[in-house]
Design an enzyme around this catalytic site. Structure first.
Site, PDB file in Angstrom:
ATOM      1  N   HIS A  39     104.012  29.602  31.190  1.00 12.42           N
ATOM      2  CA  HIS A  39     103.094  29.429  32.326  1.00 12.42           C
ATOM      3  C   HIS A  39     103.793  28.949  33.590  1.00 12.42           C
ATOM      4  O   HIS A  39     103.142  28.421  34.491  1.00 12.42           O
ATOM      5  CB  HIS A  39     101.953  28.474  31.939  1.00 12.42           C
ATOM      6  CG  HIS A  39     101.036  29.045  30.895  1.00 12.42           C
ATOM      7  ND1 HIS A  39     100.169  28.285  30.145  1.00 12.42           N
ATOM      8  CD2 HIS A  39     100.868  30.334  30.486  1.00 12.42           C
ATOM      9  CE1 HIS A  39      99.498  29.074  29.315  1.00 12.42           C
ATOM     10  NE2 HIS A  39      99.914  30.318  29.502  1.00 12.42           N
TER      11      HIS A  39
ATOM     12  N   THR B 104      98.334  22.031  21.166  1.00 10.12           N
ATOM     13  CA  THR B 104      97.610  22.979  22.015  1.00 10.12           C
ATOM     14  C   THR B 104      96.241  23.244  21.401  1.00 10.12           C
ATOM     15  O   THR B 104      96.098  23.306  20.178  1.00 10.12           O
ATOM     16  CB  THR B 104      98.373  24.311  22.206  1.00 10.12           C
ATOM     17  OG1 THR B 104      97.494  25.261  22.825  1.00 10.12           O
ATOM     18  CG2 THR B 104      98.880  24.886  20.898  1.00 10.12           C
TER      19      THR B 104
END
Ligand code: OAD
Length: 234
Positions: A104, A178
């Protein structure tokens, strides 16, 4: 040496004092995600997005890698370790991990608006300016206006393919911290070869397939347990 591929999310850095996104008190409770982390948001109000990432950079320089990051580095003595991270912080690198792939983007980098290939590292690129961690819509580096080097929602994830390749080659696959909410990162699990052991460290794990060995713990404690398990059979 076996290939150990570790995929990390915001929970990896929680014990370093970096806020996660979706936990209670997480970043997306305070900031509307589509304002500060989407391509449309950047088109609507780029100044807000510069400000948001400037704040994140100031938090990051005060943070240190935690025992979980360091335990991953230790495993390099016994395994070929590859880290795939959704995190935009540089705590894996600062801990000493040698192979880190950012899905990301990277908080401490910016890139030219008119040329994706021109990527600049902060604070070096703004050396001499009053606050070399902060950019605005007026910031110019080597003649180029810049934007955060972050993958916004609605944008492609250029490192997804190399990440898939790593996962397909993994002898052991580990997921840490996550919520498995964001695609395509969450889909990496599906690329593991049949029979490869998969571990998932998270104090509040998302639901995962039955073959995944869940270690219900924070990153440091979970990594200590995982290291014990892996080192019994390196
Ligand atoms: P989330 O905030 O969605 O999830 C954080 C996860 O970390 C949760 O599953 C928590 O249970 C777990 N957690 C909390 N404390 C922990 C600890 N001490 N140790 C280990 N785990 C802990 O974060 P991500 O899944 O990483 O993207 O979010 C994915 C993406 O969504 C981010 O990369 C970001 C965001 O929008 C962009 O900004 C592009």
């Amino acid at each position: 040496m076996k290939k150990l591929v570790i995929s990390t999310g915001a929970g990896m850095s929680a014990e370093s004092g970096i806020a996660t996104f979706r936990d209670a008190g997480g970043l997306w409770e305070k900031y509307p995600v589509m304002d500060v982390a989407s391509a449309d948001g950047f088109a609507r109000n780029p100044a807000l997005i510069h400000r948001f990432y400037n704040e994140r950079r100031h938090d990051l320089v005060k943070a240190q890698p935690n025992a979980g990051h360091r335990a991953i580095v230790e495993l390099e003595k016994h395994f070929q370790v590859y880290v795939i991270t959704q995190n935009v912080d540089d705590l894996h690198e600062r801990a000493g991990s040698r192979n880190v792939l950012h899905l990301h983007g990277e908080l401490m980098k910016v890139r030219a608006l008119d040329d994706e290939s021109r990527v600049y590292s902060l604070p070096q690129a703004l050396e001499g300016s009053e606050d070399p961690l902060s950019t605005t819509v007026d910031t110019v580096i080597q003649g180029h206006h810049v934007r955060p080097h972050i993958v916004f929602f609605q944008e492609a994830v250029p490192n997804f393919e190399p990440a898939v390749q790593l996962v397909e080659e993994a002898d052991i696959f580990v997921v840490i911290g996550t919520s498995l909410n964001v695609y395509p990162a969450a889909a990496l699990l599906h690329y593991v070869r049949r029979g490869v052991p998969v571990y998932y460290i998270d104090p509040n794990p998302a639901s995962v397939p039955a073959n995944v060995h869940v270690i219900r713990a924070g990153a440091s404690e979970g990594m200590a347990e995982l290291s014990r398990i892996l080192l019994q059979n390196p």
